[in-house]
Design a protein around this motif. Structure first.
Motif, PDB file in Angstrom:
ATOM      1  N   ILE A  71       9.840  -4.275  10.601  1.00 25.46           N
ATOM      2  CA  ILE A  71      11.299  -3.889  11.126  1.00 25.46           C
ATOM      3  C   ILE A  71      11.613  -4.707  12.220  1.00 25.46           C
ATOM      4  N   PHE A 130      16.825   1.158   3.347  1.00 25.42           N
ATOM      5  CA  PHE A 130      17.104  -0.057   4.089  1.00 25.42           C
ATOM      6  C   PHE A 130      18.617  -0.167   4.492  1.00 25.42           C
ATOM      7  N   ILE A 164      15.717   4.308   7.827  1.00 27.18           N
ATOM      8  CA  ILE A 164      14.698   4.339   7.030  1.00 27.18           C
ATOM      9  C   ILE A 164      14.015   5.916   7.161  1.00 27.18           C
ATOM     10  N   GLU A 194      11.420  -5.707   2.107  1.00 25.27           N
ATOM     11  CA  GLU A 194      11.827  -5.166   3.241  1.00 25.27           C
ATOM     12  C   GLU A 194      13.141  -4.459   2.787  1.00 25.27           C
ATOM     13  N   GLU A 195      14.196  -5.307   1.960  1.00 24.12           N
ATOM     14  CA  GLU A 195      15.460  -4.910   1.663  1.00 24.12           C
ATOM     15  C   GLU A 195      15.273  -4.019   0.453  1.00 24.12           C
ATOM     16  N   TYR A 253      12.498  -8.401  11.216  1.00 24.47           N
ATOM     17  CA  TYR A 253      13.421  -8.609  10.029  1.00 24.47           C
ATOM     18  C   TYR A 253      14.757  -9.260  10.484  1.00 24.47           C
ATOM     19  N   LEU A 282      18.157   0.285  11.411  1.00 23.66           N
ATOM     20  CA  LEU A 282      17.258  -0.163  10.356  1.00 23.66           C
ATOM     21  C   LEU A 282      16.147   1.128  10.063  1.00 23.66           C
TER      22      LEU A 282
END
Ligand code: GSH
Length: 207
Positions: free
Chosen positions: A160, A195, A24, A189-190, A163, A20
């Motif tokens: 992160i 993402f 990002i 976050e999504e 999550y 992830l």
């Protein structure tokens, strides 16, 4: 090219933390699957990469790093020149560390363990893990009542790290239904640029 190799498993939340963050940060990486079901992580070759015999492991040139949170710290320190994902200012850095500890502590004994029971048939106390998960979720829900992110009111590697196992808690029979602020935080976050989701898990892999 970042020249990064990531040894991982597609259903590993620890691995997903790193995948992830790489995404990002816009960093390419070669993803190398480690066959946990066949014990590849305990082979001599893999133990040379990580003495604990666990994924994820990141390799870049002559650097070998294990442990998801350690890898997040490395990537933030190396690639985030704005120092927003891991602030340098001591109190802010400590706030991020505080929630990395949550990700390595109750997140693992709670939702991650409950999921391990369902997915891999782990011999763990499922009831206790579910209880730990709900205690954690209600604390986090309260914490997120008045803030957008876990630490310092800005996205950081703490978000992160926490999550994957929180988003996938239902796979361990931990419902997220009663935690509206946690759900909003997950959606936040999504919505972050870059993402990428962890694959959903077919329950009962171990069966
Ligand atoms: N503290 C480590 C834990 C990593 C971990 O538990 N990885 C799991 C997969 S999610 C694993 O490799 N398990 C195999 C084992 O422990 O034998 C980290 O944050 O990376």
């Amino acid at each position: 090219m970042s020249n990064i190799k990531l040894y991982r498993h597609p259903l590993s939340g620890h691995s997903h933390r790193v995948e992830l963050f790489l995404s990002i940060l816009g960093l390419d990486a070669e993803l190398i699957n480690v066959d946990l079901l066949q014990g590849e992580h305990k082979s001599n070759a893999f133990l040379k990469k990580n003495i604990f015999g666990q994924v994820p492991v990141l390799e870049q040139g002559d650097i070998t790093l294990a442990d998801s949170n350690a890898i997040l710290v490395y990537l933030a320190s190396q690639y985030d020149m704005e120092h927003t994902w891991l602030p340098i200012e001591p109190v802010k850095a400590a706030e991020v560390q505080r929630f990395l500890s949550v990700a390595a502590g109750p997140v693992i004994s709670g939702p991650a363990s409950a999921r391990l029971v369902n997915l891999f048939g782990a011999q763990l106390d499922h009831v206790k893990a579910i209880e730990t998960a709900h205690n954690l979720l209600s604390t986090l829900d309260e914490h997120l009542e008045n803030q957008l992110w876990l630490a310092n009111n800005q996205p950081s590697i703490a978000d992160i790290s926490n999550y994957p196992y929180l988003a996938h808690a239902p796979e361990g029979d931990v419902s997220l239904q009663h935690y509206p602020n946690v759900n909003t935080w997950l959606k936040r976050e999504e919505a972050l640029p870059g993402f990428t989701a962890m694959q959903s898990s077919p329950v009962g892999l171990a069966a």
